[in-house]
Write an enzyme that holds these catalytic residues in place. Sequence first.
Site, PDB file in Angstrom:
ATOM      1  N   HIS A 164      49.519  57.629-107.351  1.00 26.92           N
ATOM      2  CA  HIS A 164      49.418  58.259-106.026  1.00 26.92           C
ATOM      3  C   HIS A 164      48.993  57.270-104.946  1.00 26.92           C
ATOM      4  CE1 HIS A 164      49.910  62.128-108.054  1.00 26.92           C
ATOM      5  NE2 HIS A 164      48.977  61.734-108.903  1.00 26.92           N
TER       6      HIS A 164
ATOM      7  N   SER B 183      63.828  34.566 -91.233  1.00 27.25           N
ATOM      8  CA  SER B 183      63.740  35.083 -89.869  1.00 27.25           C
ATOM      9  C   SER B 183      64.309  34.060 -88.900  1.00 27.25           C
ATOM     10  CB  SER B 183      62.288  35.398 -89.493  1.00 27.25           C
ATOM     11  OG  SER B 183      62.165  35.699 -88.116  1.00 27.25           O
TER      12      SER B 183
END
Length: 455
Positions: free
Chosen positions: A155, A283
């Site tokens: 979770h 990038s």
Amino acid sequence: MPLHIIDSQIYGADFASPQIRSIFEEESILQDWLDFEVTLAEVQAEMGLIPGEAAREIKAKGTTKYVTVKRVAEIYAQTMLSSVAMIRAFKEACTGNAGEYIHYGATTQDLFDTTLAVRLKKTMNAFEEDLKAVRGHLHRLADAHRHTLMAGITHGQQALPVTFGFTAAIWADMVEKHIDRFQEARKRILVGTVAGAVGNFASFHFLMGEKSYQMQGKVLERFGLHAPRINIQPQIERLTEFLQLMALLGVTFEKIADEIFLFQRNEFSQVEEPFDTEKQISSSTMPQKRNPNRCEMIRALAKKIRSNCAGFSEIYMREYRDHSPFYMEDLVIPETIILTDTMLNQAKFVLKGLTVKKENMRRNLDITQGLLMTEALMLALAQKTGKKETGFALVHRAAMEAFEKGQPFGAYIENFPEILKYFTRAEIHELLKPENYLGLNDALIDQVIGKKSLP
């Protein structure tokens, strides 16, 4: 000019191996069709249905050297049926009367279904080898990192300590199941047909009687395909099953890629996919970037693969034959195979060269300051007192207090009077060591990588 990214001059090299591409190139498909007609003629000659001389001529001319894609395309423009275009081009290439015996008694779907099964067989063989290679990389990681501690996450929160080797072994077990599925599904997927227009052998039975079913078996045996019990022409579930196998691969490899993607985040920096620092750029403006491009690609491909499977699952064969499924087959199956091959190749590359950062895994394990060891303390308390729920409530209260006060759990619990009634500080210290709470870690890893099975 290319219309699909798979065939792009710029991006095309990212997609699929030459081996898989070659299976679905137009000339290869045409050669598959010719191989079917040659094999059918050979078997029919052996069984006395057509002259041996005709079968030999059909075999001699049954290559794309004589029956070209260009000529088939020219005839198709007139006939609008590719099987007939191929048959007529093939007949033109043959001398004498041999061309009259091409496709003798067969139907278009005999040709297309059987040759598609041949391509699926080649694909499944290649993918099984890819999966075995992935399994090998994961076995190596599982063995090498069986004691590399990390936090097990449930979770989105730290749960209990595990090892990266245990994580890799889980991934390997998932891959092993895919290999099993491939092998088990072959008998349903790799099936051909040589049964005539509606699959009841009417044409062949008229020509050769009861031997017609044997003829089908002989043809399919030479392609390494299974013979059906009855007409499969109206049945396309086997193709849907094949695509569902691809979709399941997408589920597994998206999970693996997503976990590597998350583990590689700067905040965690636990693993890193291979990165060529000399050449690779992530990038156009941020020089520091080392993006997990391959894992991102796997995640995208997996979604498209499952989407293709969902679309194909909406199709069925109306009555004995209609063209809708054929269009879906031609659109969806080759693309899905190309995308799946790409996904597997990317996964092989990532897992073979994966960098595992042990120190960072240990650092992240300690980030909750001992809170992920509360279960061990709770169970030890239950053993001492015989009261599991009472022990849970006590440790839960201590854990919440330590968290909200921002204090390390180990230091906080060592001064917790209700705990010190049962344990010394040294005992608490041992209970809170992650390496002491790994259960059957080594035995389970060994069971997956084949070193030893549990009794």
